[in-house]
Design a protein around this motif. Structure first.
Motif, PDB file in Angstrom:
ATOM      1  N   ARG A 203      26.378  99.194 -93.085  1.00  0.00           N
ATOM      2  CA  ARG A 203      26.923  99.908 -94.242  1.00  0.00           C
ATOM      3  C   ARG A 203      27.106 101.393 -93.914  1.00  0.00           C
ATOM      4  O   ARG A 203      28.107 101.995 -94.259  1.00  0.00           O
ATOM      5  CB  ARG A 203      25.965  99.751 -95.429  1.00  0.00           C
ATOM      6  CG  ARG A 203      26.403 100.466 -96.687  1.00  0.00           C
ATOM      7  CD  ARG A 203      25.290 100.470 -97.716  1.00  0.00           C
ATOM      8  NE  ARG A 203      24.176 101.301 -97.291  1.00  0.00           N
ATOM      9  CZ  ARG A 203      23.002 101.351 -97.924  1.00  0.00           C
ATOM     10  NH1 ARG A 203      22.791 100.609 -98.976  1.00  0.00           N
ATOM     11  NH2 ARG A 203      22.038 102.146 -97.494  1.00  0.00           N
TER      12      ARG A 203
ATOM     13  N   PHE B   6      29.634  93.549 -99.215  1.00  0.00           N
ATOM     14  CA  PHE B   6      28.411  92.774 -99.095  1.00  0.00           C
ATOM     15  C   PHE B   6      27.272  93.502 -99.812  1.00  0.00           C
ATOM     16  O   PHE B   6      27.072  94.692 -99.620  1.00  0.00           O
ATOM     17  CB  PHE B   6      28.078  92.608 -97.610  1.00  0.00           C
ATOM     18  CG  PHE B   6      26.978  91.636 -97.349  1.00  0.00           C
ATOM     19  CD1 PHE B   6      27.249  90.288 -97.283  1.00  0.00           C
ATOM     20  CD2 PHE B   6      25.681  92.064 -97.159  1.00  0.00           C
ATOM     21  CE1 PHE B   6      26.235  89.385 -97.046  1.00  0.00           C
ATOM     22  CE2 PHE B   6      24.667  91.171 -96.923  1.00  0.00           C
ATOM     23  CZ  PHE B   6      24.943  89.823 -96.855  1.00  0.00           C
ATOM     24  N   THR B   7      26.551  92.775-100.650  1.00  0.00           N
ATOM     25  CA  THR B   7      25.441  93.411-101.363  1.00  0.00           C
ATOM     26  C   THR B   7      24.122  92.789-100.912  1.00  0.00           C
ATOM     27  O   THR B   7      24.077  91.630-100.507  1.00  0.00           O
ATOM     28  CB  THR B   7      25.574  93.206-102.881  1.00  0.00           C
ATOM     29  OG1 THR B   7      25.668  91.815-103.126  1.00  0.00           O
ATOM     30  CG2 THR B   7      26.793  93.895-103.425  1.00  0.00           C
ATOM     31  N   PHE B   8      23.078  93.573-100.973  1.00  0.00           N
ATOM     32  CA  PHE B   8      21.765  93.051-100.614  1.00  0.00           C
ATOM     33  C   PHE B   8      20.697  93.849-101.348  1.00  0.00           C
ATOM     34  O   PHE B   8      20.984  94.902-101.919  1.00  0.00           O
ATOM     35  CB  PHE B   8      21.538  93.125 -99.103  1.00  0.00           C
ATOM     36  CG  PHE B   8      21.743  94.493 -98.526  1.00  0.00           C
ATOM     37  CD1 PHE B   8      22.999  94.876 -98.083  1.00  0.00           C
ATOM     38  CD2 PHE B   8      20.699  95.395 -98.420  1.00  0.00           C
ATOM     39  CE1 PHE B   8      23.202  96.138 -97.555  1.00  0.00           C
ATOM     40  CE2 PHE B   8      20.897  96.663 -97.892  1.00  0.00           C
ATOM     41  CZ  PHE B   8      22.146  97.028 -97.458  1.00  0.00           C
ATOM     42  N   LEU B   9      19.492  93.328-101.346  1.00  0.00           N
ATOM     43  CA  LEU B   9      18.381  94.012-101.997  1.00  0.00           C
ATOM     44  C   LEU B   9      17.372  94.404-100.942  1.00  0.00           C
ATOM     45  O   LEU B   9      17.255  93.771 -99.901  1.00  0.00           O
ATOM     46  CB  LEU B   9      17.706  93.097-103.018  1.00  0.00           C
ATOM     47  CG  LEU B   9      18.531  92.691-104.223  1.00  0.00           C
ATOM     48  CD1 LEU B   9      17.723  91.751-105.100  1.00  0.00           C
ATOM     49  CD2 LEU B   9      18.935  93.905-105.025  1.00  0.00           C
ATOM     50  N   GLU B  10      16.667  95.453-101.221  1.00  0.00           N
ATOM     51  CA  GLU B  10      15.624  95.881-100.306  1.00  0.00           C
ATOM     52  C   GLU B  10      14.347  96.094-101.106  1.00  0.00           C
ATOM     53  O   GLU B  10      14.346  96.909-102.010  1.00  0.00           O
ATOM     54  CB  GLU B  10      16.035  97.201 -99.639  1.00  0.00           C
ATOM     55  CG  GLU B  10      14.990  97.690 -98.679  1.00  0.00           C
ATOM     56  CD  GLU B  10      15.226  99.122 -98.250  1.00  0.00           C
ATOM     57  OE1 GLU B  10      16.164  99.775 -98.729  1.00  0.00           O
ATOM     58  OE2 GLU B  10      14.432  99.586 -97.436  1.00  0.00           O
TER      59      GLU B  10
ATOM     60  N   TYR C 206      21.116  88.116-109.494  1.00  0.00           N
ATOM     61  CA  TYR C 206      20.442  89.234-108.829  1.00  0.00           C
ATOM     62  C   TYR C 206      21.415  90.198-108.144  1.00  0.00           C
ATOM     63  O   TYR C 206      21.018  91.219-107.620  1.00  0.00           O
ATOM     64  CB  TYR C 206      19.473  88.714-107.769  1.00  0.00           C
ATOM     65  CG  TYR C 206      18.424  87.768-108.302  1.00  0.00           C
ATOM     66  CD1 TYR C 206      17.218  88.262-108.803  1.00  0.00           C
ATOM     67  CD2 TYR C 206      18.632  86.402-108.316  1.00  0.00           C
ATOM     68  CE1 TYR C 206      16.256  87.401-109.292  1.00  0.00           C
ATOM     69  CE2 TYR C 206      17.677  85.529-108.804  1.00  0.00           C
ATOM     70  CZ  TYR C 206      16.489  86.037-109.292  1.00  0.00           C
ATOM     71  OH  TYR C 206      15.537  85.194-109.778  1.00  0.00           O
ATOM     72  N   ASP C 207      22.699  89.825-108.112  1.00  0.00           N
ATOM     73  CA  ASP C 207      23.707  90.617-107.432  1.00  0.00           C
ATOM     74  C   ASP C 207      23.320  90.898-105.984  1.00  0.00           C
ATOM     75  O   ASP C 207      23.318  92.038-105.529  1.00  0.00           O
ATOM     76  CB  ASP C 207      23.975  91.937-108.179  1.00  0.00           C
ATOM     77  CG  ASP C 207      25.263  92.590-107.697  1.00  0.00           C
ATOM     78  OD1 ASP C 207      26.032  91.909-106.996  1.00  0.00           O
ATOM     79  OD2 ASP C 207      25.493  93.762-108.013  1.00  0.00           O
ATOM     80  N   THR C 208      22.944  89.866-105.261  1.00  0.00           N
ATOM     81  CA  THR C 208      22.686  90.035-103.847  1.00  0.00           C
ATOM     82  C   THR C 208      23.355  88.901-103.078  1.00  0.00           C
ATOM     83  O   THR C 208      23.367  87.765-103.533  1.00  0.00           O
ATOM     84  CB  THR C 208      21.171  90.073-103.539  1.00  0.00           C
ATOM     85  OG1 THR C 208      20.993  90.061-102.127  1.00  0.00           O
ATOM     86  CG2 THR C 208      20.432  88.900-104.153  1.00  0.00           C
TER      87      THR C 208
ATOM     88  N   ILE D 219      15.108  90.323-115.023  1.00  0.00           N
ATOM     89  CA  ILE D 219      15.664  91.309-114.104  1.00  0.00           C
ATOM     90  C   ILE D 219      16.095  92.531-114.889  1.00  0.00           C
ATOM     91  O   ILE D 219      16.767  92.428-115.911  1.00  0.00           O
ATOM     92  CB  ILE D 219      16.861  90.713-113.345  1.00  0.00           C
ATOM     93  CG1 ILE D 219      16.409  89.523-112.520  1.00  0.00           C
ATOM     94  CG2 ILE D 219      17.503  91.750-112.446  1.00  0.00           C
ATOM     95  CD1 ILE D 219      17.480  88.544-112.272  1.00  0.00           C
TER      96      ILE D 219
ATOM     97  N   LEU E  45      15.692  97.532-103.958  1.00  0.00           N
ATOM     98  CA  LEU E  45      16.715  98.564-103.875  1.00  0.00           C
ATOM     99  C   LEU E  45      18.031  97.879-103.559  1.00  0.00           C
ATOM    100  O   LEU E  45      18.147  97.194-102.554  1.00  0.00           O
ATOM    101  CB  LEU E  45      16.338  99.553-102.763  1.00  0.00           C
ATOM    102  CG  LEU E  45      17.201 100.782-102.607  1.00  0.00           C
ATOM    103  CD1 LEU E  45      17.048 101.691-103.810  1.00  0.00           C
ATOM    104  CD2 LEU E  45      16.790 101.538-101.352  1.00  0.00           C
ATOM    105  N   HIS E  46      19.004  98.037-104.436  1.00  0.00           N
ATOM    106  CA  HIS E  46      20.288  97.388-104.205  1.00  0.00           C
ATOM    107  C   HIS E  46      21.085  98.160-103.157  1.00  0.00           C
ATOM    108  O   HIS E  46      20.887  99.357-102.977  1.00  0.00           O
ATOM    109  CB  HIS E  46      21.077  97.328-105.525  1.00  0.00           C
ATOM    110  CG  HIS E  46      22.256  96.432-105.465  1.00  0.00           C
ATOM    111  ND1 HIS E  46      23.524  96.903-105.300  1.00  0.00           N
ATOM    112  CD2 HIS E  46      22.363  95.084-105.533  1.00  0.00           C
ATOM    113  CE1 HIS E  46      24.362  95.880-105.279  1.00  0.00           C
ATOM    114  NE2 HIS E  46      23.680  94.767-105.420  1.00  0.00           N
ATOM    115  N   SER E  47      21.993  97.432-102.482  1.00  0.00           N
ATOM    116  CA  SER E  47      22.706  98.056-101.363  1.00  0.00           C
ATOM    117  C   SER E  47      23.640  99.173-101.798  1.00  0.00           C
ATOM    118  O   SER E  47      24.087  99.960-100.978  1.00  0.00           O
ATOM    119  CB  SER E  47      23.498  97.000-100.608  1.00  0.00           C
ATOM    120  OG  SER E  47      24.357  96.311-101.480  1.00  0.00           O
TER     121      SER E  47
ATOM    122  N   ILE F  53      15.527  96.398-110.297  1.00  0.00           N
ATOM    123  CA  ILE F  53      16.466  96.612-109.192  1.00  0.00           C
ATOM    124  C   ILE F  53      17.155  97.960-109.388  1.00  0.00           C
ATOM    125  O   ILE F  53      17.836  98.174-110.390  1.00  0.00           O
ATOM    126  CB  ILE F  53      17.510  95.476-109.124  1.00  0.00           C
ATOM    127  CG1 ILE F  53      16.798  94.138-108.909  1.00  0.00           C
ATOM    128  CG2 ILE F  53      18.513  95.736-108.006  1.00  0.00           C
ATOM    129  CD1 ILE F  53      17.705  92.944-108.908  1.00  0.00           C
TER     130      ILE F  53
END
Lengths: 524, 314
Positions: free
Chosen positions: A341, A360-364, A407-409, B125, B156-158, B191
């Motif tokens: 990214r 592309f989305t992801f969670l951390e 979750y939008d990931t 959520i 943490l969302h991207s 999130i």
């Protein structure tokens, strides 16, 4: 052309014609010879050509120490600040279009393009313009030109602010005029909603048959730069975490992993470096990874299977719980995604222009779902999956969409698969004999890594193998590796091409393999 | 209407006095426009009389039907007043009868509505913008302990590359929360995401937007000291919540100051907003809104003291 043949009235008309032709041929040959002899002065010029010696074909570059050394400017560096300066550019001729006394050339260097004007003027003759307009596409040319500001901006080129006004044009390496595919067609954006625009596409097979041309498109340049990035990030991140890179043999004596069919020569090709990774763990390397070719002879002609691909494999010893490993892999992915990214946004943008896709989305930290949770989510939308059943591919995709909506990931980990659907060497769950200490990870709803805690106890391993009906004698060497004591360990393997494909949201894994191999293709 | 106005005469467009030959091929219907044939003029009907029909023929003249109409209006008003009295009496009756159950709702011994309610949100959520951290969660977590334990896990969302310190502080406070008494656990995933200032709550597929609406949802879904719907000052709490929403959204300082004054007024001399002796949802929302939108110098001394009281909760 100056006709310098003497008139011969006695000759017949036909013979006259043939004679003419021969004379012309001879003339051409002579000129060619002249070219070779005096490279700097050669030209296809007529008498009194003001630009004689300013254009033509360069002699073959053979690293002659006496040749003139020019300093070239990269197309990406051409901008307003260079306006008025004389620069040399070596690039590919992308397109050429002649219009009367003008000739427009678009030069391309990887994804960068710039427009060149060849105008008839005091210094540029008509024949030079003619010569320029006849250079075949994809030839590499050297160009001396003045940088000029383009007040209204050049549409269709990456360098919009400026254009070049050529004063010298030399062909370094000519392409044959007939191209099996047009770069423009191959790089045309895919917009399903745009029905008005040109709809010429290049077939996937045509692309692969002429991969050298196809790879020249900006998109492909970006894809493979990004692929290199994934590989580099994988190495860097793991090395930083104390992993050791190992190299495993690809030719092995017997079928490994899961009893799949193998290509049978006198030996076998490795389907997975797993055994060797585990042996490295048993040999006290603690944390290892390997990058290398992996072979699968599955006869599956799908969009996501290749018979040879690059495997990114890792294996790691842990203290008490395999989640230590699972979360390490999860964090590895997060780091890779973050690296992409932040460092490869240009490449992602270029690919996105041709193949539009949601970023592309992801969670951390990454989202971890338990298998029963996934089953429940699927059941809510009416897809029943048995407690000891594996997820089918459509179910996986559906789950991917559900997770994305909630979750939008695009990346998540699915933990605690049923034992029945995992290979025999998977460690069963200590509390529920139907579950196993195994996990899959998904990108955009497709599985990219399948991993588990491995059984490191030879007795339990033998028992599990017997339970699966596997011939113990065939896997004796595998079981033997754990006889001298082995730390508990877990790991997994990732397909590089698949990760890139899913990260970019492409529809076919052949797009992300430079020279893909599948059951129907072994060339180029 | 100010009574009849003088109008000019117009040419008659439709003539209704000529005899009409009705076709005989169809069956006849009762004339619905004529005076209610055979019906008694009841008082609750505004019936049309013949007299009223020639209202247009009258100019400059006291209408004969007017007095009748006025009388009728009086009658209706009287009826309405009667109805109002009836409703008031019913209301007071109900008030008396509803007090005992209300007490049981507020009492701290009550827990969730039903155990089913817990299953209903296995994975809550909350999407929040790191620029507008929902501080209310911190207070809600504290105040709800004993009833339910909110267990937070943070992602943490991207779309967010780095987290501001304020958000980090809130994150660690939420994650490291140690409940004094154990209640049923509700798992909440927070999130951090690049969204508008509206915090999103996702329980089902449709998000609930806005931090105050999140609090409203919490107070309705979980029966706790924070529930306010059945309280007498429920509507006031709701309006304070709306003001809190506006405080965060306010674009200018003056706009914000006027909103803060409203909150200040509601606080008055008491410990908590609306003159309560216990913190309510309104306090939580206001605390979060003020912390997000303004610095403490902008608020009055009275509000400042209250703000510190809020801080001491968590």
């Amino acid at each position: 052309m100056v006709d310098n043949k003497p008139p011969e009235g006695a000759e017949k008309v036909e013979s006259k014609k043939t004679l003419k032709k021969e004379a012309k041929k001879a003339e051409k040959a002579a000129k060619k010879a002249e070219h070779k002899g005096t490279p700097q002065n050669e030209s296809v010029s007529e008498e009194g050509d003001v630009s004689a010696g300013k254009y033509g074909n360069l002699p073959l570059i053979r690293s002659d120490p006496t040749a003139i050394q020019r300093k070239f400017t990269y197309i990406k560096d051409l901008n307003k600040s260079l306006a008025g300066e004389l620069v040399w550019v070596r690039a590919r001729l992308h397109t050429v279009r002649a219009r009367g006394k003008q000739c427009f050339i678009v030069l391309r260097q990887r994804e960068f393009t710039v427009q060149v004007l060849v105008n008839v003027s005091d210094a540029v003759s008509k024949s030079m313009v003619k010569f320029s307009s006849n250079i075949p596409k994809e030839s590499i040319i050297d160009l001396e030109a003045k940088v000029a500001e383009a007040p209204s901006g050049v549409a269709g080129c990456t360098q919009r602010e400026v254009e070049l006004v050529a004063s010298q044009v030399w062909v370094v390496s000519a392409s044959i005029p007939q191209l099996p595919l047009q770069i423009e067609d191959a790089s045309r954006p895919e917009k399903p909603e745009d029905e008005e625009g040109l709809n010429i596409r290049v077939n996937q097979d045509t692309r692969l048959d002429n991969r050298i041309l196809d790879l020249r498109t900006p998109t492909n340049q970006a894809i493979f730069r990004l692929e290199a990035g994934v590989c580099r990030l994988f190495r860097d991140i793991l090395t930083k975490r104390g992993f050791v890179e190992i190299h495993t043999p690809k030719i092995i004596p017997a079928a490994s992993e899961g009893g799949r069919q193998c290509v049978h020569w006198s030996a076998y090709l490795a389907q997975s470096p797993q055994l060797y990774k585990q042996m490295a763990i048993a040999a006290d390397f603690d944390k290892v990874f390997t990058v290398g070719a992996v072979f699968r002879a599955e006869d599956s002609n799908t969009h996501r299977h290749l018979t040879e691909f690059v495997g990114l494999d890792l294996e790691m010893a842990f203290q008490y719980h395999y989640h230590e490993v699972m979360l390490t892999i999860g964090d590895l992915f997060t780091e890779i995604f973050k690296g992409l990214r932040d460092q490869y946004s240009t490449e992602i943008g270029i690919v996105g222009q041709q193949f539009p896709v949601e970023p592309f989305t992801f969670l951390e930290p990454p989202l971890v779902l338990q298998y029963p949770q996934a089953r429940k989510m699927l059941a809510e939308v009416g897809v029943e999956v048995g407690e000891e059943e594996d997820l089918s591919t459509p179910a996986e995709k559906l789950l991917g969409r559900l997770v994305k909506a909630k979750y939008d990931t695009d990346f998540y980990i699915l933990d605690k698969y049923p034992l029945a659907v995992r290979p025999f060497y998977t460690m069963p769950d200590p509390q529920d004999p139907r579950k196993s200490n195994s996990y899959d990870m998904f990108m955009r709803g497709e599985e990219i890594i399948s991993g588990a805690q491995r059984i490191h106890d030879p007795e339990l391993l033998t028992e599990r193998a017997k339970h699966h009906g596997i011939d113990i004698t065939k896997i004796a060497s595998y079981i033997d590796s754990f006889k001298y004591g082995c730390p508990p360990h877990a790991g997994g393997g990732i397909g590089l091409e698949r990760v890139v494909m899913l990260y970019l949201g492409l529809d076919n894994i052949r797009k992300t393999s430079m020279f893909p191999r599948d059951p129907k293709r072994v060339t180029p | 209407m100010n009574g009849p106005i003088k109008m000019y005469q117009t040419r008659q467009i439709v003539r209704y006095d000529i005899p009409v030959e009705l076709p005989k091929c169809m069956y006849t219907l009762k004339n619905i426009h004529s005076t209610r044939n055979g019906m008694v003029d009841s008082s609750d009907h505004v019936s049309s009389s013949d007299k009223k029909l020639d209202i247009f023929d009258q100019n400059n003249h006291k209408i004969p039907g007017m007095a009748e109409l006025e009388a009728k209006q009086e009658e209706i008003l009287k009826q309405l007043a009667e109805l109002k009295n009836q409703i008031l009496s019913i209301k007071s009756d109900l008030n008396i009868s509803s007090v005992p159950p209300k007490k049981s709702i507020i009492s701290p011994t009550s827990t969730l509505c039903t155990p089913v309610a817990l299953d209903e949100f296995p994975d809550v959520i909350i999407n929040a913008s790191p620029m507008n951290p929902p501080y209310s969660l911190e207070l809600a977590q504290q105040l709800l302990q004993g009833v339910v334990t909110l267990i937070f896990s943070v992602h943490l969302h991207s779309t967010v590359s780095s987290l501001p310190d304020e958000a980090k502080k809130l994150e660690s406070s939420l994650v490291n929360f140690m409940p004094k008494s154990k209640g049923p656990e509700v798992k909440v995933r927070l999130i951090w995401k690049n969204i508008s200032s509206n915090t999103e709550l996702l329980v089902s597929h449709i998000p609930i937007l806005g931090e105050v609406n999140l609090l409203r949802y919490l107070s309705r879904a979980i029966k706790s000291p924070l529930s306010y719907e059945s309280e007498p000052d429920g509507t006031e709490i709701d309006s304070i919540l709306d003001i809190c929403y506006l405080v965060v959204r306010a674009k200018t300082k003056t706009e914000r100051t006027s909103l803060l004054q409203t909150i200040n007024k509601s606080l008055g001399k008491s410990q908590w907003l609306l003159g309560r002796d216990q913190a309510s949802v309104a306090d939580i929302a206001a605390y979060s809104a003020i912390r997000q939108a303004s610095n403490t110098s902008e608020i009055s001394a009275n509000l400042g003291k209250w703000f510190h009281r809020c801080e001491t909760i968590c």
